[in-house]
Design a protein around this motif. Sequence first.
Motif, mmCIF file in Angstrom:
data_model
loop_
_atom_site.group_PDB
_atom_site.id
_atom_site.type_symbol
_atom_site.label_atom_id
_atom_site.label_comp_id
_atom_site.label_asym_id
_atom_site.label_seq_id
_atom_site.Cartn_x
_atom_site.Cartn_y
_atom_site.Cartn_z
ATOM 1 N N PHE B 11 -2.865 -8.478 11.908
ATOM 2 C CA PHE B 11 -2.367 -7.124 12.121
ATOM 3 C C PHE B 11 -2.102 -6.440 10.785
ATOM 4 O O PHE B 11 -2.410 -5.256 10.604
ATOM 5 N N LEU B 14 -5.256 -5.253 9.421
ATOM 6 C CA LEU B 14 -5.693 -4.069 10.159
ATOM 7 C C LEU B 14 -4.999 -2.819 9.626
ATOM 8 O O LEU B 14 -5.628 -1.773 9.432
ATOM 9 N N ILE B 15 -3.685 -2.939 9.362
ATOM 10 C CA ILE B 15 -2.941 -1.783 8.840
ATOM 11 C C ILE B 15 -3.483 -1.391 7.471
ATOM 12 O O ILE B 15 -3.763 -0.216 7.203
ATOM 13 N N SER B 18 -6.894 0.246 7.813
ATOM 14 C CA SER B 18 -6.948 1.629 8.315
ATOM 15 C C SER B 18 -6.342 2.592 7.306
ATOM 16 O O SER B 18 -6.860 3.701 7.121
ATOM 17 N N ALA B 19 -5.268 2.170 6.607
ATOM 18 C CA ALA B 19 -4.693 3.068 5.596
ATOM 19 C C ALA B 19 -5.707 3.346 4.504
ATOM 20 O O ALA B 19 -5.916 4.499 4.103
ATOM 21 N N ILE B 22 -8.439 5.721 5.743
ATOM 22 C CA ILE B 22 -7.993 7.127 5.791
ATOM 23 C C ILE B 22 -7.999 7.708 4.380
ATOM 24 O O ILE B 22 -8.517 8.805 4.139
ATOM 25 N N GLY B 265 9.687 2.909 5.164
ATOM 26 C CA GLY B 265 8.781 3.974 4.743
ATOM 27 C C GLY B 265 9.536 5.216 4.322
ATOM 28 O O GLY B 265 9.279 5.797 3.260
ATOM 29 N N ILE B 306 1.767 1.915 -2.283
ATOM 30 C CA ILE B 306 3.040 1.932 -1.553
ATOM 31 C C ILE B 306 2.823 1.527 -0.102
ATOM 32 O O ILE B 306 3.585 0.736 0.464
ATOM 33 N N THR B 307 1.728 2.054 0.519
ATOM 34 C CA THR B 307 1.460 1.718 1.914
ATOM 35 C C THR B 307 1.286 0.211 2.074
ATOM 36 O O THR B 307 1.872 -0.406 2.979
ATOM 37 N N ILE B 310 4.617 -1.668 1.697
ATOM 38 C CA ILE B 310 5.508 -1.543 2.846
ATOM 39 C C ILE B 310 5.020 -2.422 3.996
ATOM 40 O O ILE B 310 5.805 -3.142 4.631
ATOM 41 N N MET B 314 7.160 -5.460 5.647
ATOM 42 C CA MET B 314 7.514 -5.490 7.077
ATOM 43 C C MET B 314 7.061 -6.787 7.718
ATOM 44 O O MET B 314 7.768 -7.368 8.542
#
Lengths: 298, 331
Positions: B11, B14-15, B18-19, B22, B265, B306-307, B310, B314
């Motif tokens: 997961f 995946l995050i 996708s970040a 984008i 965030g 940063i993304t 984070i 998490m």
Amino acid sequence: MTISTAPHKPQKTGWLFPFLRYLGRNKSLGIGLVILLILVAFTLFGQFFVDPKDAYPLSVPSKRPPSWEYPFGTDFYGRDLMAAMVVGMWQTAFIGVVAGGIGTFIGVVLGFVSAYFGGWVDASIRTVCQILTPIPVMLIQVVVAGSLDKRSVTIFTMALIVVMLAWMGPTLVIRSQVLTMKERQFVSVAKLSGVSDMGIIFKEILPNLLPFVAAAFVGQIFLAVFAAFYLAVLGLGPLREPLLGNIIWLAQSQGAFFNGWWWWPIIPSLGMILILGSLALINMGLDELSNPRIRRSE
Amino acid sequence: MISLILRRLGFLMLIIWSASTIIFFIPRLSSVNPVRERFAELSRLTGYAPDDLEKIVQSFNKQFGLDLPLWQQYIDYLGNVITLDFGYSLNRYPTTVVELIAQSLPWTIGLILFATILSFIIGNLLGAVAAWPRAPRWLRNTALPFVLLMGVPPVLVGVLLLFFVGFQLKFLPLGGAYSIGLLPEMSWSFALDLLRHQILPALSLVLGSIGGWVLTMRGMGITIQGEDYVNFAEHKGLSGHRIFFDYYLRNAMLPQVTAFGLALGTVVTSAIIVEGLFALPGVGTVLINAIRANDFPVIYGIVLFITISIAVIMTLLEFLYPLLDPRINNE
């Protein structure tokens, strides 16, 4: 032999008095609405008292402290801060309502589709929301706003940037509410008596969801104003417009405090605190209205 | 257990994917070309406009691999993201984005850690006290102003603090990491000066974030009060102190850590903007300067960095749950 009293007349009660009495009980909603009404009145009637042109650079003498002529003072670039506040708050309200409205609309539609039809639609919408939620939305908005041509950024594009990644919250809220609503008896009855899917959605479920939609709308307005403010403070706003965040950014880049022009950043900051504070209070009040279970314990 | 770890890591991937996707595609959808933008700015500032600008732009495109087909650029980019290579800064050319981040990161981490730990401790204690029936009334009401401050962005608290403490009372400096003219050295006077410059930024982050901890902790405290084990502990005659810390705070820790993960965030974004306000040499100031100078690789690099951090933090927090609450054993 009983003395008949005057026939009992049904008391005529308008909607206003019960509403006011409710506001007395739900203090945060009441205070928030009062502050918001004052702000709306300020920006609406202010349009008649100031010249909106004074909100733009080079229209009044620069760097004047607050006085009778300029109640909020003027800034380094020659804006009348009074006019800037009137115009800036109007633009802030525009961004909030447009972005909040679109965000809530997308959220309601996706939430309904996801919860009502279920299956792979639900799974994919939920997964997308789960992936996007941990990503700090504000930073992605920085990328979007940063990659646009700064000369072509307008108030409306600001609203669109803000709403782009801000529909996940309402989607998840509405989805969970529809899921519980779907299992209630009145929906099953409607289904058994042959009401169509659309009929059930619009006539049975949606009216019962209105408090949640209203709460989501106010929450989205709060987030949109917040996000637009952050983008502007970072210098990504439409630089010419007197948005409150823009004014603070300009004041900071000109070293307003070092030079002693204290009113320049302070006035828009206080305005923003009032806007966000009133929205937060209304939000808390609506939470209490739509979910009486979290009423305060005292 | 292992399958759970694998699922979490999947997961996380995946995050991150996708970040970064984008962040890769959004700038390429826009019509702005960073290289041309940079040259336009140079010629605006210096008055020198090269005749064959298009040639220069093309040679830059070749150097940065921007003339390759989009799918190949995308694959190269994903490879770079995995190795944390965000390219060069356009504005300070030989410096890489990673070097810029590495220079400024300690300041940001210091600020966030200091502010978060402080507000976590104060907020949780105040919240627990607000729900504690034996606490005196004035102590229970101290939480209220912090709850009101919750809706106010930290940067605005910062402006007000600057005005009252820095500008009117002249207690603390108006900005910067240390006084102008001082050289970084290992001495008490310099450390003191450094600390004085950190107080206002930290305070503006702390004041706004205490309220959130107070509210959730108070709600939790009220529910825990009715629980049988608390009643039992009281009737057993345990001291209020013992009940407060061992029965009360301990049980509320898990939801609070979850809330911390979710708020991370927002905390980082606020810290970045507050840094910009106080001109601390952290990641936020680098980002604001990059925005001002159209230094696109730095903007995208910092946002992506940063993304990813984070998301990683998490995921790590989720692995911490079993330690905080032995009832969860990650099965």
